[in-house]
Scaffold this active site. Structure first.
Site, PDB file in Angstrom:
ATOM      1  NE  ARG A 221     -11.897  -3.032  -5.721  1.00 38.35           N
ATOM      2  CZ  ARG A 221     -11.101  -2.329  -6.536  1.00 38.35           C
ATOM      3  NH1 ARG A 221      -9.884  -1.975  -6.156  1.00 38.35           N
ATOM      4  NH2 ARG A 221     -11.514  -1.962  -7.720  1.00 38.35           N
ATOM      5  CG  PHE A 237       1.125  -1.653  -1.163  1.00 40.45           C
ATOM      6  CD1 PHE A 237       2.205  -0.798  -1.384  1.00 40.45           C
ATOM      7  CD2 PHE A 237       1.375  -2.903  -0.592  1.00 40.45           C
ATOM      8  CE1 PHE A 237       3.500  -1.195  -1.059  1.00 40.45           C
ATOM      9  CE2 PHE A 237       2.667  -3.297  -0.263  1.00 40.45           C
ATOM     10  CZ  PHE A 237       3.732  -2.436  -0.496  1.00 40.45           C
ATOM     11  CG  ASP A 259      -1.119   4.332  -0.833  1.00 40.67           C
ATOM     12  OD1 ASP A 259      -1.543   3.389  -1.526  1.00 40.67           O
ATOM     13  OD2 ASP A 259      -0.320   5.201  -1.276  1.00 40.67           O
ATOM     14  CB  ALA A 289       4.671  -1.003   2.514  1.00 39.98           C
ATOM     15  CB  CYS A 349      -0.074  -5.414 -10.839  1.00 40.82           C
ATOM     16  SG  CYS A 349       0.857  -4.054 -10.129  1.00 40.82           S
TER      17      CYS A 349
HETATM   18  N1  SAH Z   1      -5.089  -1.956  -3.822  1.00 40.36           N
HETATM   19  C1  SAH Z   1      -5.368  -0.716  -4.503  1.00 40.36           C
HETATM   20  C2  SAH Z   1      -4.375  -0.416  -5.614  1.00 40.36           C
HETATM   21  C3  SAH Z   1      -2.928  -0.360  -5.155  1.00 40.36           C
HETATM   22  S1  SAH Z   1      -1.889   0.491  -6.248  1.00 40.36           S
HETATM   23  C4  SAH Z   1      -6.791  -0.702  -5.006  1.00 40.36           C
HETATM   24  O1  SAH Z   1      -7.505  -1.724  -4.858  1.00 40.36           O
HETATM   25  O2  SAH Z   1      -7.232   0.302  -5.553  1.00 40.36           O
HETATM   26  C5  SAH Z   1      -0.404   0.597  -5.367  1.00 40.36           C
HETATM   27  C6  SAH Z   1      -0.380   1.651  -4.259  1.00 40.36           C
HETATM   28  O3  SAH Z   1       0.842   1.500  -3.563  1.00 40.36           O
HETATM   29  C7  SAH Z   1      -0.424   3.100  -4.732  1.00 40.36           C
HETATM   30  O4  SAH Z   1      -1.526   3.750  -4.172  1.00 40.36           O
HETATM   31  C8  SAH Z   1       0.897   3.720  -4.208  1.00 40.36           C
HETATM   32  O5  SAH Z   1       0.735   5.046  -3.711  1.00 40.36           O
HETATM   33  C9  SAH Z   1       1.240   2.779  -3.067  1.00 40.36           C
HETATM   34  N2  SAH Z   1       2.661   2.706  -2.725  1.00 40.36           N
HETATM   35  C10 SAH Z   1       3.733   2.728  -3.555  1.00 40.36           C
HETATM   36  N3  SAH Z   1       4.873   2.557  -2.859  1.00 40.36           N
HETATM   37  C11 SAH Z   1       4.522   2.416  -1.550  1.00 40.36           C
HETATM   38  C12 SAH Z   1       5.251   2.207  -0.346  1.00 40.36           C
HETATM   39  N4  SAH Z   1       6.580   2.097  -0.353  1.00 40.36           N
HETATM   40  N5  SAH Z   1       4.556   2.088   0.803  1.00 40.36           N
HETATM   41  C13 SAH Z   1       3.207   2.195   0.818  1.00 40.36           C
HETATM   42  N6  SAH Z   1       2.471   2.401  -0.289  1.00 40.36           N
HETATM   43  C14 SAH Z   1       3.124   2.510  -1.462  1.00 40.36           C
END
Ligand code: SAH
Length: 405
Positions: A221, A237, A259, A289, A349
């Site tokens: 970040r 996401f 998200d 997404a 991840c």
């Molecule tokens: N980048 C974030 C962590 C991401 S975790 C940070 O820095 O804190 C992954 C995220 O993807 C979760 O919040 C989950 O709700 C979201 N997610 C899962 N499937 C998704 C989809 N199909 N479209 C959009 N978001 C999604």
């Protein structure tokens, strides 16, 4: 104590400090006199010895292909102050890493095997520690662990236990899988703030994912902040908006946070309002997404900087092939929308997808779109998520920063 004897030559990996004993390596188990059943109990402490009767270590017995997870090598029993020692050592490392600062009170204190404690995760948020057990042995030690955290980590006053999703599903468990481990009253995670590099985040460990926050992206970040000035940014996401806050502080022209979870988007808005109360250049969208990218493409929307940080596409080895296709697809969609001279931060991840496979999936995406692309950075998990060199399975987060012509 129950003793686990290994088959000949099966002591090699333990002598090299790999912390797992697989069930196939075991020759026989000699139960101590207290046992009524024919096998050790799940979570019981056992001593592991070689075929030649050499002491190899002490660990938690577990039902499954990993039969023992070693807590201490070369000893027959755990020292009485084992948890104090481990927590003290881990905290000292975090201090050395410069993570304990007035403007940063968010860090991972214990990262399982990476801190030599298989099955235990401890994340610190301001005055609260969130403990997560991945084994029954750790579950049974949860109160001692909480006491050790209170004794050794000056900033912590409350310890919350959150193991509903992480303990073996069917295992019979004594006591609660979630709840306070300290006699804590009045701590409401509803209005709880923790600081990461000077930015405030509302952490909701009760309802949030994992222990409430993805601490593992802290360094990545900070890198986004360096690239964000005057850019139109998409944080896909976004969860609670980690990357978005750094992009805003870095001077982004606009930030879109997306998200699929409404709860996450509510927290993004709360976090942006707290840190940038006057910001008018942030938009949070609850959407899938793929649908979001398709709808934006249909409107010819483009970005200077896109962050893709999806959930683990492969949770198991047998899902890797599909996961790689998923990574290729989402990366291709994102690259198409990046303006010439723009940047993509892309992550995986999934532990089961190694960095070569991930890089190949991203390569396939760039080739599919036909853009000229260079790798600016190769990213990974931060120092408070250490990888035990004898346990390379602990490596899971990888990322690429691409410059797209
Ligand atoms: N980048 C974030 C962590 C991401 S975790 C940070 O820095 O804190 C992954 C995220 O993807 C979760 O919040 C989950 O709700 C979201 N997610 C899962 N499937 C998704 C989809 N199909 N479209 C959009 N978001 C999604």
């Amino acid at each position: 104590m129950t003793t686990v004897y290994l088959k000949p030559h099966k002591e090699e990996s333990l002598k090299r400090f790999h912390p797992w004993v697989f069930s196939g390596a075991i020759a026989r188990v000699v139960l101590d006199a207290t046992h009524k059943a024919a096998a050790p109990e799940e979570g019981e402490l056992v001593c592991v010895r070689s075929a030649a009767d050499e002491v190899l270590g002490v660990g938690h017995w577990q039902i499954g292909s990993i039969a023992v997870r070693i807590l201490a090598f070369g000893v027959e029993t755990l020292p009485a102050d084992y948890w104090l020692q481990r927590i003290r050592a881990a905290y000292k490392v975090r201090e050395t890493l410069g993570l304990v600062q007035p403007d940063n009170n968010t860090f991972r204190l214990i990262h399982g095997e990476g801190d030599f404690v298989p099955g235990l995760i401890v994340d610190i948020y301001a005055d609260t520690a969130v403990v997560q057990a991945h084994s029954i042995g750790i579950h049974m030690s949860r109160n001692e662990i909480a006491d050790a955290i209170i004794a050794e980590v000056p900033q912590v006053q409350n310890v919350y236990y959150k193991s509903d999703d992480t303990l073996p599903f069917k295992a019979p468990v004594e006591g609660n899988r979630v709840g306070w481990l300290t006699e804590t009253t009045g701590v409401e995670s509803q209005d709880f703030w923790s600081k990461e590099n000077g930015l405030s985040f509302r952490i909701d460990w009760l309802r949030g994912q994992k222990t409430g926050f993805f601490i593992d992206q802290r360094e990545n970040r900070a890198l986004v902040e360096r690239y964000a000035a005057d850019k139109d940014v998409l944080n896909m996401f976004c969860y609670t908006g980690g990357f978005s806050l750094y992009a805003l502080r870095g001077g982004a022209r606009s930030v879109d946070s997306v998200d699929v979870s409404q709860k996450a988007i509510d927290l993004v808005n709360i976090n942006v309002a707290k840190n940038f109360p006057k910001a008018t250049n942030h938009t949070a969208v609850t959407a899938d997404a793929f649908e979001y990218l398709a709808s934006q493409k249909a409107q010819n929307r483009t970005y200077d900087l896109i962050i893709l940080d999806p959930p683990a596409f492969a949770k198991h080895r047998d899902a890797v092939k599909n996961a790689l296709r998923g990574y290729q697809r989402i990366n291709a969609k994102a690259i198409e929308m990046i303006r010439p001279g723009g940047i993509l931060f892309t992550f995986s991840c999934s532990q089961a997808v190694d960095k070569e496979a991930f890089r190949l999936a991203v390569f396939s995406a760039t080739a599919q779109v036909g853009r000229k692309v260079r790798i600016l950075h190769q990213l990974h998990q931060p120092q408070d998520h250490p990888i035990n060199i004898y346990h390379p399975e602990g490596e899971y987060l990888k990322g690429l920063v691409l410059y797209i012509e």
